[in-house]
Design an enzyme around this catalytic site. Structure first.
Site, PDB file in Angstrom:
ATOM      1  N   GLU A   1       0.803  -1.228   0.000  1.00  0.00           N
ATOM      2  CA  GLU A   1       0.000   0.000   0.000  1.00  0.00           C
ATOM      3  C   GLU A   1       0.833   1.274   0.000  1.00  0.00           C
ATOM      4  O   GLU A   1       0.297   2.359  -0.211  1.00  0.00           O
ATOM      5  CB  GLU A   1      -1.013   0.007   1.154  1.00  0.00           C
ATOM      6  N   ILE A   2       2.133   1.176   0.162  1.00  0.00           N
ATOM      7  CA  ILE A   2       2.978   2.361   0.017  1.00  0.00           C
ATOM      8  C   ILE A   2       2.932   2.883  -1.413  1.00  0.00           C
ATOM      9  O   ILE A   2       3.219   4.048  -1.668  1.00  0.00           O
ATOM     10  CB  ILE A   2       4.441   2.034   0.428  1.00  0.00           C
TER      11      ILE A   2
END
Lengths: 233, 232, 232, 233
Positions: B58-59
């Protein structure tokens, strides 16, 4: 349009006490290191900081805490993961002691609030957070049978972003996962200040592959590639 | 809290964390996009190398590769747990607003998350352990978005807390991550599905009976018709 | 409609469209981001070459360059009016969601739009000419977003319709683009500012008096203390 | 993950009558030409099309009109600019004759509705359209003193997008202003089908500069660079 400043200090010279400032970075990646250090040196107080976490994998932010410059923090992953490390951590201690007020959001909501501030969208609905503490005090509305929360845009006075390359007119390119929140924060900032590892002339970046268009960036300062300190999170 | 003291921790050695991860890896279908949370979920990636499964971090990374050893580490290439990772052919990077558009928008076929508690209805509590004493604050991170957005949510966790308390309960008493979001729970003793009828016990590790699992669980279990020994 | 018949079209030859564009170009400040609509506004770009002004095209381009001649045209490089354009050093391309984030988000220092009607309060009607008979449909395009989003909205238009009817009215009777959005109106006869007190006549072309402009305008004008001849 | 199809016909084979389909393109730029032609050939009917304009600078779309395949159109600039050209235009005639139902939005709202559909955001507020016909029937709400409209996400069954380059896993790169609506539509599509001028292997595109991540794309078909017909608008 030449938006360059000679130093981080000059680029942030007009930030007053009480300003709301967003800081790019996802833990160690894409931190506006030089700008944050300059802010610590400048010593302005009563700041509201908008950042993923305060001082976890981010020593520069930590200095703002130990200096007592922060009044409020808006975060999504504010504390060290480990409870024992947290108990020793100046930011967690400041929050526990009531010295820093903390507001938290899920990442998706946090980043969308910033993007919306930059996109002229004052509010949006999201299913994230329904039935949790995040929903407290918020309007709930049903869309297609699913409950959603009304979340508001989060504009900031200043945004500090870190880019790999930038041109004099503010067009920015990030590197790999150092991209993270920097674009949304650049959009949200009334005054967005970009520190770039390498400054280039207008026309040197491929116009088909700009991550943040220059219109979102008011100031650019070349600060070189930051030394890496692999902080524990 | 009275229910908690009733559960019985068996003598049988439970699965190692890596084996929980393996059981979950075997549930993943080829061609799927998967997000792995911090902790046991991250270990799932060790079991899918070479398979046609794309890991999202999710970065802001798709096709997130294995952990990078020293010497191969790049300060600008980390996963959402702040670990150095490799890039793969077909990887791509993007910003966090796009990352969570994917997640909330339902593009994640499976999310695997850890949990502090799961309820009989599939409520998940995973972001705030009241013992830490942080009240209504804590590290939400991407967990709430993943819990509501993923098409299928698998919880990977130990059956008991380190203090021996049950984590599967009729109702969660820790702050929730999301309501009615969990599809499957895989613990170091059993595999349990969350269904509209309630929790259905599908598998237990060798040497553990359905009755044993019920005794170690503070929520009512329905034993599946095809209840069987967990295969790894 | 009774007011419309009262206006008087003067004998004096009005400004050419290019000259309306020039007057507007002279109002733009260096260092500003500007969006130019279809029609007279597009002509403004002819007067700002070499100046430090960046043109945004809502198709998804910043620093949109001059029109490209045959032989230099690229099918993938057009402006929002579907004209081939040049790229400049520092140009960049982006998607339409980002383009309108900029516009609605207030990053456009100035938008210059054409208009069918402007009211005394600065309401703009520009997207739907009822004469076309399309009812409540028509080509909205980016006009409504630009009208609400731009920090300063300049209308560039002829003072009268081709049929000799006034376009500056107490109240618009065509479908609105946005309410109370216009800051300045530049026509082929005059420059008028929209203020909280009403329409303020600032300039008229040589040979036209303030009285003349009032006679050709179907809304009350306040003559500015520094009312003067338009300089080009 | 190999998402490639051998032909546009195969890539769209399962589109049923009554489907809602979004089409990239801003006038002549970034049109999914080959997919649209295949759709005309397939002849499915009662379609709802989501596209900037129908048949202005876009002959392929026009064929869907003259074939009578379109039931409804959702647009932001639906008609030819010129009234006289419009009167002769099959799409305008079909709308005037009540054969095609038309729904219109300002561009900013149109594209944000698509992005929101892809982003799991069921509704958002915008100041655009307040006090106009666009506001009819919509909730008005005041944020920071400014009236805004509630607009809803616009999901589509299929999205046709045109990319310059794409890899087998669906990662896409657009060229210049041919980018336009393609990304938002790719996000909105339950099934997004990309026609790419050049198909490459996974790993051949620079991972730091992907415009649309492959996760938003279900099918990829290589169709070559389209011949350019400079249509009048």
């Amino acid at each position: 349009m030449d938006k360059t400043y000679a130093s981080p200090e000059e680029a942030i010279a007009d930030i007053p006490n009480g300003a709301t400032i967003a800081f790019g970075s996802f833990f160690t990646a894409g931190k506006p290191t030089a700008l944050t250090k300059a802010l610590a040196k400048k010593g302005v107080k009563d700041l509201t900081v908008v950042v993923q976490q305060v001082g976890t994998g981010n020593e520069e932010m930590l200095e703002l805490v130990t200096n007592g410059q922060i009044k409020k923090a808006i975060c999504n992953y504010p504390f060290p993961r480990s409870a024992s490390k947290g108990a020793q951590h100046p930011f967690e201690q400041a929050v526990r002691g009531g010295k820093i007020k903390l507001e938290i959001y899920p990442i998706g909501t946090f980043v969308e609030k910033l993007r919306c501030a930059g996109a002229g969208i004052p509010g949006f609905y999201t299913p994230t957070g329904v039935g949790t503490v995040v929903a407290e005090g918020k309007e709930v509305r049903v869309f297609n049978g699913a409950e959603c929360l009304l979340e508001l845009a989060l504009p900031v006075d200043f945004a500090f972003v870190h880019a790999w390359k930038g041109d004099r007119e503010g067009n920015l390119v990030y590197r790999f996962t150092a991209q993270n929140y920097n674009n949304a924060m650049a959009m949200a900032g009334k005054v967005t200040i970009a520190e770039v590892e390498t400054l280039v002339e207008a026309g040197e970046l491929d116009p088909n592959f700009i991550h943040t268009p220059g219109i979102f960036v008011k100031r650019v300062v070349e600060t070189g590639r930051p030394e890496f300190n692999s902080a524990s999170v | 809290m009275s229910k908690m003291s009733k559960v019985v921790i068996p003598e049988m050695p439970p699965l190692e964390r890596e084996m929980i991860a393996l059981r979950i890896a075997n549930m993943l279908e080829d061609g799927s996009y998967v997000n792995l949370g911090i902790g046991i979920p991250t270990l799932v990636s060790n079991w899918i190398e070479g398979r046609d499964i794309i890991i999202q971090s999710e970065i802001g990374m798709l096709k997130c590769g294995p952990l990078a050893d020293e010497g191969e580490q790049d300060q600008d290439r980390i996963n959402a747990s702040c670990q150095f990772v490799h890039e793969l052919p077909g990887s791509c990077y993007f910003n966090v607003e796009t990352s969570f558009a994917m997640i909330r928008g339902g593009r994640m076929d499976v999310a695997v998350l850890g949990a502090l508690q799961v309820s009989a209805k599939g409520d998940l509590a995973g972001w705030n352990n009241p013992a830490r004493g942080l009240g209504k604050t804590g590290n939400i991170g991407g967990s709430m978005d993943l819990a509501v957005g993923a098409a299928k949510l698998i919880v990977a966790m130990e059956h008991f807390t380190p203090g021996g308390e049950p984590k599967i309960l009729e109702v969660c008493n820790y702050p929730l991550t999301a309501k009615e979001c969990v599809d499957v729970i895989v613990t170091n003793y059993a595999l349990i599905e969350v269904t509209p009828k309630g929790l259905v016990l599908k598998e237990a590790i060798p040497g553990i009976t359905a009755e044993d699992v019920q005794k170690m669980t503070a929520a009512k279990l329905i034993v599946a018709d095809d209840f069987h020994e967990m295969e790894l």
